[in-house]
Write a protein that holds these residues in place. Sequence first.
Motif, PDB file in Angstrom:
ATOM      1  N   UNK A  47       0.947  -1.061  -0.147  1.00 20.80           N
ATOM      2  CA  UNK A  47       0.118  -0.078  -0.780  1.00 20.80           C
ATOM      3  C   UNK A  47       0.799   1.287   0.083  1.00 20.80           C
ATOM      4  N   UNK A  48       0.339   2.132  -0.408  1.00 22.79           N
ATOM      5  CA  UNK A  48       1.066   3.564  -1.007  1.00 22.79           C
ATOM      6  C   UNK A  48       0.062   4.369   0.435  1.00 22.79           C
ATOM      7  N   UNK A  49       1.430   5.657   1.401  1.00 18.50           N
ATOM      8  CA  UNK A  49       1.106   6.297   2.193  1.00 18.50           C
ATOM      9  C   UNK A  49      -0.245   6.359   2.536  1.00 18.50           C
ATOM     10  N   UNK A  50      -0.430   7.254   0.648  1.00 17.89           N
ATOM     11  CA  UNK A  50      -2.145   7.618   0.664  1.00 17.89           C
ATOM     12  C   UNK A  50      -3.078   6.760   1.435  1.00 17.89           C
ATOM     13  N   UNK A  51      -2.399   4.629   0.814  1.00 15.71           N
ATOM     14  CA  UNK A  51      -3.422   4.128   1.251  1.00 15.71           C
ATOM     15  C   UNK A  51      -4.033   3.727   2.795  1.00 15.71           C
ATOM     16  N   UNK A  52      -2.462   4.164   2.844  1.00 15.65           N
ATOM     17  CA  UNK A  52      -1.841   3.887   4.704  1.00 15.65           C
ATOM     18  C   UNK A  52      -3.167   4.911   5.350  1.00 15.65           C
ATOM     19  N   UNK A  53      -2.841   5.817   5.193  1.00 14.93           N
ATOM     20  CA  UNK A  53      -3.492   7.504   6.133  1.00 14.93           C
ATOM     21  C   UNK A  53      -5.001   6.854   5.776  1.00 14.93           C
ATOM     22  N   UNK A  54      -5.296   6.825   4.576  1.00 15.63           N
ATOM     23  CA  UNK A  54      -7.196   6.291   4.817  1.00 15.63           C
ATOM     24  C   UNK A  54      -7.246   5.183   5.692  1.00 15.63           C
ATOM     25  N   UNK A  55      -6.890   4.345   5.319  1.00 18.20           N
ATOM     26  CA  UNK A  55      -7.037   3.267   6.532  1.00 18.20           C
ATOM     27  C   UNK A  55      -6.449   3.851   8.314  1.00 18.20           C
ATOM     28  N   UNK A  56      -5.714   4.139   8.528  1.00 16.58           N
ATOM     29  CA  UNK A  56      -5.841   5.233   9.635  1.00 16.58           C
ATOM     30  C   UNK A  56      -7.007   6.245  10.026  1.00 16.58           C
ATOM     31  N   UNK A  57      -7.219   6.466   8.564  1.00 22.76           N
ATOM     32  CA  UNK A  57      -8.464   7.511   9.016  1.00 22.76           C
ATOM     33  C   UNK A  57      -9.381   6.721   8.997  1.00 22.76           C
ATOM     34  N   UNK A  58     -10.051   5.721   8.679  1.00 28.02           N
ATOM     35  CA  UNK A  58     -11.037   5.216   8.997  1.00 28.02           C
ATOM     36  C   UNK A  58     -11.000   4.226  10.221  1.00 28.02           C
TER      37      UNK A  58
END
Length: 154
Positions: A47-58
């Motif tokens: 996963x890219x950083x942006x995708x990991x960030x979305x998961x953390x936000x979720x």
Amino acid sequence: MTTLKSKLQDDLTTAIKARDELRSSTLRLTLTAVQKEEVAGTEARELSDAEVEKIVAREAKKRREAAEAFDKGGRAESAERERAEGEVLAEYLPKPLSDEELENIVAEAVAEAKGGGAEGPRAMGAVMKIVNPKIAGRAEGGRVAAVVKKLLAG
């Protein structure tokens, strides 16, 4: 490995060594969600950083919603735990936009959409397409939509 994911893993190791139960359990759950997303679908991927960030936000959003549910159910101790976990996750997210910053970004997008010929309430989709990449996880969708509607109406 992405830098955000490696930061989460490093912080998990530090939390475990420091015997910080709240932080370690929160990070462990978040990393599990990231790993689950990596193996979802037909083949495993990084996963890219942006995708990991979305998961953390979720995950942070889940904590907020759970805290509200516990408050309504009269379980203050559980609600407090969820809020504390949300605060841990907030450290890994970009700083949220203030109302003023959000309104400025949306106003620019409305002007850009009007320049493209889209006006009135029907321009909502066009404005949202312009705004979403600019705010990328720094404001919730409902909050953005409310500002867009307000500026398109007024």
